[in-house]
Design an enzyme around this catalytic site. Structure first.
Site, PDB file in Angstrom:
ATOM      1  N   ARG A   1      -1.933  -6.349  12.680  1.00  0.00           N
ATOM      2  CA  ARG A   1      -2.781  -5.618  13.626  1.00  0.00           C
ATOM      3  C   ARG A   1      -3.327  -6.547  14.705  1.00  0.00           C
ATOM      4  O   ARG A   1      -3.558  -6.115  15.836  1.00  0.00           O
ATOM      5  CB  ARG A   1      -3.948  -4.948  12.881  1.00  0.00           C
ATOM      6  CG  ARG A   1      -3.525  -3.735  12.092  1.00  0.00           C
ATOM      7  CD  ARG A   1      -4.738  -3.016  11.514  1.00  0.00           C
ATOM      8  NE  ARG A   1      -4.324  -2.001  10.552  1.00  0.00           N
ATOM      9  CZ  ARG A   1      -5.162  -1.232   9.878  1.00  0.00           C
ATOM     10  NH1 ARG A   1      -6.463  -1.359  10.042  1.00  0.00           N
ATOM     11  NH2 ARG A   1      -4.697  -0.341   9.019  1.00  0.00           N
TER      12      ARG A   1
ATOM     13  N   ARG B   1       0.852  -1.191   0.000  1.00  0.00           N
ATOM     14  CA  ARG B   1       0.000   0.000   0.000  1.00  0.00           C
ATOM     15  C   ARG B   1       0.886   1.239   0.000  1.00  0.00           C
ATOM     16  O   ARG B   1       1.655   1.432   0.936  1.00  0.00           O
ATOM     17  CB  ARG B   1      -0.900   0.027   1.245  1.00  0.00           C
ATOM     18  CG  ARG B   1      -1.861  -1.152   1.367  1.00  0.00           C
ATOM     19  CD  ARG B   1      -3.118  -0.933   0.549  1.00  0.00           C
ATOM     20  NE  ARG B   1      -3.910  -2.142   0.444  1.00  0.00           N
ATOM     21  CZ  ARG B   1      -5.022  -2.393   1.162  1.00  0.00           C
ATOM     22  NH1 ARG B   1      -5.449  -1.505   2.028  1.00  0.00           N
ATOM     23  NH2 ARG B   1      -5.681  -3.507   0.978  1.00  0.00           N
TER      24      ARG B   1
ATOM     25  N   GLU C   1       0.323   4.143   0.734  1.00  0.00           N
ATOM     26  CA  GLU C   1      -0.308   5.230   1.479  1.00  0.00           C
ATOM     27  C   GLU C   1       0.735   5.950   2.325  1.00  0.00           C
ATOM     28  O   GLU C   1       1.468   5.306   3.070  1.00  0.00           O
ATOM     29  CB  GLU C   1      -1.397   4.652   2.397  1.00  0.00           C
ATOM     30  CG  GLU C   1      -2.429   3.857   1.641  1.00  0.00           C
ATOM     31  CD  GLU C   1      -3.152   2.814   2.503  1.00  0.00           C
ATOM     32  OE1 GLU C   1      -4.352   2.635   2.279  1.00  0.00           O
ATOM     33  OE2 GLU C   1      -2.522   2.174   3.363  1.00  0.00           O
TER      34      GLU C   1
ATOM     35  N   SER D   1     -11.754  -6.335   6.461  1.00  0.00           N
ATOM     36  CA  SER D   1     -12.883  -5.873   5.657  1.00  0.00           C
ATOM     37  C   SER D   1     -13.325  -7.047   4.808  1.00  0.00           C
ATOM     38  O   SER D   1     -12.497  -7.833   4.340  1.00  0.00           O
ATOM     39  CB  SER D   1     -12.469  -4.732   4.732  1.00  0.00           C
ATOM     40  OG  SER D   1     -12.364  -3.538   5.460  1.00  0.00           O
TER      41      SER D   1
ATOM     42  N   ARG E   1      -1.077   2.159  12.996  1.00  0.00           N
ATOM     43  CA  ARG E   1      -1.665   0.906  12.476  1.00  0.00           C
ATOM     44  C   ARG E   1      -1.444   0.678  10.987  1.00  0.00           C
ATOM     45  O   ARG E   1      -1.996  -0.258  10.409  1.00  0.00           O
ATOM     46  CB  ARG E   1      -3.162   0.859  12.795  1.00  0.00           C
ATOM     47  CG  ARG E   1      -3.949   1.969  12.169  1.00  0.00           C
ATOM     48  CD  ARG E   1      -5.420   1.942  12.596  1.00  0.00           C
ATOM     49  NE  ARG E   1      -6.208   2.690  11.641  1.00  0.00           N
ATOM     50  CZ  ARG E   1      -6.179   4.015  11.523  1.00  0.00           C
ATOM     51  NH1 ARG E   1      -5.412   4.728  12.326  1.00  0.00           N
ATOM     52  NH2 ARG E   1      -6.890   4.619  10.609  1.00  0.00           N
ATOM     53  N   HIS E   2      -0.663   1.548  10.337  1.00  0.00           N
ATOM     54  CA  HIS E   2      -0.382   1.376   8.909  1.00  0.00           C
ATOM     55  C   HIS E   2       1.105   1.178   8.652  1.00  0.00           C
ATOM     56  O   HIS E   2       1.941   1.831   9.262  1.00  0.00           O
ATOM     57  CB  HIS E   2      -0.809   2.621   8.106  1.00  0.00           C
ATOM     58  CG  HIS E   2      -2.283   2.792   8.010  1.00  0.00           C
ATOM     59  ND1 HIS E   2      -2.974   3.646   8.835  1.00  0.00           N
ATOM     60  CD2 HIS E   2      -3.208   2.221   7.183  1.00  0.00           C
ATOM     61  CE1 HIS E   2      -4.273   3.588   8.521  1.00  0.00           C
ATOM     62  NE2 HIS E   2      -4.443   2.738   7.529  1.00  0.00           N
TER      63      HIS E   2
ATOM     64  N   GLU F   1      -9.880  -1.529  13.074  1.00  0.00           N
ATOM     65  CA  GLU F   1     -10.324  -2.435  12.022  1.00  0.00           C
ATOM     66  C   GLU F   1      -9.232  -3.467  11.791  1.00  0.00           C
ATOM     67  O   GLU F   1      -8.077  -3.120  11.586  1.00  0.00           O
ATOM     68  CB  GLU F   1     -10.553  -1.635  10.736  1.00  0.00           C
ATOM     69  CG  GLU F   1     -10.831  -2.524   9.534  1.00  0.00           C
ATOM     70  CD  GLU F   1     -10.695  -1.799   8.197  1.00  0.00           C
ATOM     71  OE1 GLU F   1     -11.002  -0.596   8.105  1.00  0.00           O
ATOM     72  OE2 GLU F   1     -10.267  -2.471   7.237  1.00  0.00           O
TER      73      GLU F   1
HETATM   74  P1  ATP Z   1      -7.705   1.326   7.068  1.00  0.00           P
HETATM   75  O1  ATP Z   1      -9.073   1.899   6.877  1.00  0.00           O
HETATM   76  O2  ATP Z   1      -7.387   0.977   8.487  1.00  0.00           O
HETATM   77  O3  ATP Z   1      -6.635   2.114   6.394  1.00  0.00           O
HETATM   78  P2  ATP Z   1      -8.351  -0.339   4.848  1.00  0.00           P
HETATM   79  O4  ATP Z   1      -9.829  -0.385   4.966  1.00  0.00           O
HETATM   80  O5  ATP Z   1      -7.741   0.588   3.877  1.00  0.00           O
HETATM   81  O6  ATP Z   1      -7.707  -0.091   6.303  1.00  0.00           O
HETATM   82  P3  ATP Z   1      -8.446  -2.931   3.660  1.00  0.00           P
HETATM   83  O7  ATP Z   1      -8.206  -2.593   2.259  1.00  0.00           O
HETATM   84  O8  ATP Z   1      -9.864  -3.161   4.084  1.00  0.00           O
HETATM   85  O9  ATP Z   1      -7.802  -1.816   4.580  1.00  0.00           O
HETATM   86  O10 ATP Z   1      -7.507  -4.133   4.047  1.00  0.00           O
HETATM   87  C1  ATP Z   1      -7.914  -5.247   4.817  1.00  0.00           C
HETATM   88  C2  ATP Z   1      -7.158  -5.322   6.135  1.00  0.00           C
HETATM   89  O11 ATP Z   1      -5.758  -5.271   5.907  1.00  0.00           O
HETATM   90  C3  ATP Z   1      -7.421  -4.166   7.067  1.00  0.00           C
HETATM   91  O12 ATP Z   1      -8.587  -4.374   7.819  1.00  0.00           O
HETATM   92  C4  ATP Z   1      -6.176  -4.168   7.921  1.00  0.00           C
HETATM   93  O13 ATP Z   1      -6.238  -5.167   8.924  1.00  0.00           O
HETATM   94  C5  ATP Z   1      -5.110  -4.560   6.961  1.00  0.00           C
HETATM   95  N1  ATP Z   1      -4.446  -3.370   6.414  1.00  0.00           N
HETATM   96  C6  ATP Z   1      -4.903  -2.553   5.449  1.00  0.00           C
HETATM   97  N2  ATP Z   1      -4.032  -1.578   5.172  1.00  0.00           N
HETATM   98  C7  ATP Z   1      -2.979  -1.785   5.992  1.00  0.00           C
HETATM   99  C8  ATP Z   1      -1.751  -1.116   6.182  1.00  0.00           C
HETATM  100  N3  ATP Z   1      -1.434  -0.049   5.449  1.00  0.00           N
HETATM  101  N4  ATP Z   1      -0.901  -1.596   7.115  1.00  0.00           N
HETATM  102  C9  ATP Z   1      -1.212  -2.689   7.834  1.00  0.00           C
HETATM  103  N5  ATP Z   1      -2.352  -3.368   7.713  1.00  0.00           N
HETATM  104  C10 ATP Z   1      -3.247  -2.926   6.802  1.00  0.00           C
HETATM  105 MG    MG Z   2     -11.050  -1.930   5.196  1.00  0.00          MG
END
Ligand code: ATP
Ligand code: MG
Length: 439
Positions: A413, A217, A219, A365, A225-226, A362
């Site tokens: 997480r 990602r 981001e 998803s 948590r990221h 979270e």
């Molecule tokens: P958030 O809203 O917390 O940024 P997300 O909704 O973008 O998460 P999803 O695409 O739904 O993330 O990814 C599924 C799962 O993967 C998340 O619930 C989380 O546990 C994990 N996850 C997502 N992005 C990250 C990240 N950048 N670092 C660590 N874990 C992540």
């Molecule tokens: Mg999500």
């Protein structure tokens, strides 16, 4: 003599054994030298008496993190188990021979022999290869390994086939800007930001599939948590009656994982004062209900039908207080904040999707996916995506696929939250964040 492991010593009292390992710390008491030795199985105290002249001379040079080989007599410790916290607390080694196998070439930047490191996050990460040798830090990764092992066991038991999908992709998976572009010979490629499309293809082939794999990602997050590379625990299942089936499956998975971690990692959990509550029925509420609770109970209003990190934390707090659960499913997220492949609810403003929250964040998803070709194309257009760019993905639906759904679960997480770690990065051996590509 063959090397034995430290955890074998309690049953070898009275025998001479050979051990190899790392010196945790050396302590001198008058003429006696004590060394705590550790290997992959545990830790043990060794004593070197002046009578053993060669060993004593060698021991005087020993510092923390020296890697040594010793031969010595296993003895019951005078006064019984001095340290009941470790299984080898009731024995010690009276060293007869001691040789250095390898040693640090430099002054150690941090003292990792202590129980509590009390270092800031950057120091923990900058000195990673050394810090990871600390007992309490190592415990994180024993729990992590147990957790992903348990995950794989339960989903296999539930009939999911393990697959591995490509991480180098021709186009960004779900649109959006959070993908890394890389050079791929003479063209551009992208690192996978989820195995979504391939696991759906997997449903068309195997019915139930799961993957434990890297997710990238791009981001630019500075949160606790990221990270920019994490390990996703993905699963996808066919022939569902609705997205409740997916939640029920994930609930079963989490219940098993939690039981296994608490059963097999007692000492490691204890080191963190962590307690795992058995998972029974995970409470479920619509996102809109959660937003009402936030408004009424915490005076927190959201501008749109969505929840932010603070809202997730507060809802978990509320659920803990009112339902005594560390987990909660929030359901029916609005169409505009869910990916195009999400199955719309009977009220098409909402989707048959959920998030699973755990101890304030979270962790997953998921939801039901659109399986009808025409509906999927229409949804793509509504999300302003060009179906032509997704033609290989669309093939899955052209050939027909059963109603299906699944989840993306973040592995790190889970461990972060179980142990109450300040940052997700502490639950990753070598984390990657905006500023960190090394070590
Ligand atoms: P958030 O809203 O917390 O940024 P997300 O909704 O973008 O998460 P999803 O695409 O739904 O993330 O990814 C599924 C799962 O993967 C998340 O619930 C989380 O546990 C994990 N996850 C997502 N992005 C990250 C990240 N950048 N670092 C660590 N874990 C992540
Ligand atoms: Mg999500």
């Amino acid at each position: 003599m063959e090397r034995i492991l430290i955890d074998e010593t309690p049953k070898l009292i009275g025998q001479v054994v050979k051990l190899q390992g790392w010196v945790n710390i050396r302590r001198d008491h008058g003429k006696l030298i004590f060394i705590d030795l550790r290997d992959r199985s545990g830790k043990i105290q060794m004593v070197i008496i002046p009578d053993k002249e060669d060993a004593h001379r060698a021991a005087k040079e020993i510092r923390s993190e020296y890697i040594i080989e010793v031969e010595g007599l296993v003895k019951a410790r005078p006064g019984g188990a001095k340290n009941e916290k470790i299984p080898t607390g009731g024995v010690e080694i009276e060293v007869e021979r001691l040789d250095v196998i390898s040693k640090p070439e430099v002054e150690l930047p941090v003292d990792i022999s202590v129980e509590e490191l009390n270092l800031n996050l950057d120091t923990l990460l900058d000195n990673r290869t050394l810090v990871l040798r600390n007992e309490k830090v190592k415990a994180i990764f024993k729990i992590y390994a147990e957790m992903i092992g348990a995950y794989a066991r339960i989903v296999k038991q539930e009939g999911f086939l393990e697959i591995k999908t490509p991480k180098i992709l021709d186009s960004a998976t779900e649109g959006g800007a959070n993908f890394f572009k890389i050079k791929y010979f003479d063209k551009d490629a992208y690192l996978a930001q989820s195995p979504q499309f391939y696991k759906q293809a997997g449903v068309g082939i195997f019915e139930r599939v799961f993957e434990v794999g890297s997710v990238f990602r791009a981001e630019p997050h500075y949160t606790t948590r990221h990270v920019n590379e994490y390990i996703g625990l993905d699963a996808e299942m066919g022939f569902i009656g609705g997205f409740e089936d997916v939640m029920a499956e994930l609930e079963k998975v989490m219940a098993y994982v939690m039981v296994e971690v608490s059963r097999n990692c007692q000492n490691e959990l204890e080191a963190y004062g962590a307690q795992i509550m058995p998972v029974e029925k995970i409470p479920r509420m619509k996102l809109t209900e959660a937003l009402d609770i936030l408004d009424k109970e915490y005076g927190k209003k959201m501008d749109e039908v969505d929840i932010d990190a603070e809202g997730e934390r507060l809802i978990c707090e509320w659920v803990k207080k009112n339902h005594n659960s560390d987990f909660v499913f929030l359901t029916h997220y609005p169409t505009n904040i869910r990916p195009f492949y999400s199955m719309p609810s009977p009220d098409p403003q909402y989707t048959e999707t959920f998030d699973l929250l755990f101890m304030g964040v979270e962790i997953a998803s998921g939801g039901q996916r659109i399986h009808n070709y025409g509906q999927l194309v229409a949804s793509m257009k509504k999300h302003k995506l060009d179906p032509e760019e997704f033609r290989h993905y669309l093939d899955i639906f052209k050939y027909g696929i059963p109603p299906h759904g699944g989840w993306g679960l973040g592995s790190e997480r889970i461990v972060q939250k179980i142990l109450g770690l300040g940052s997700i990065k502490e639950a990753i051996l070598f984390p990657r964040d905006v500023k960190r590509l090394t070590p």
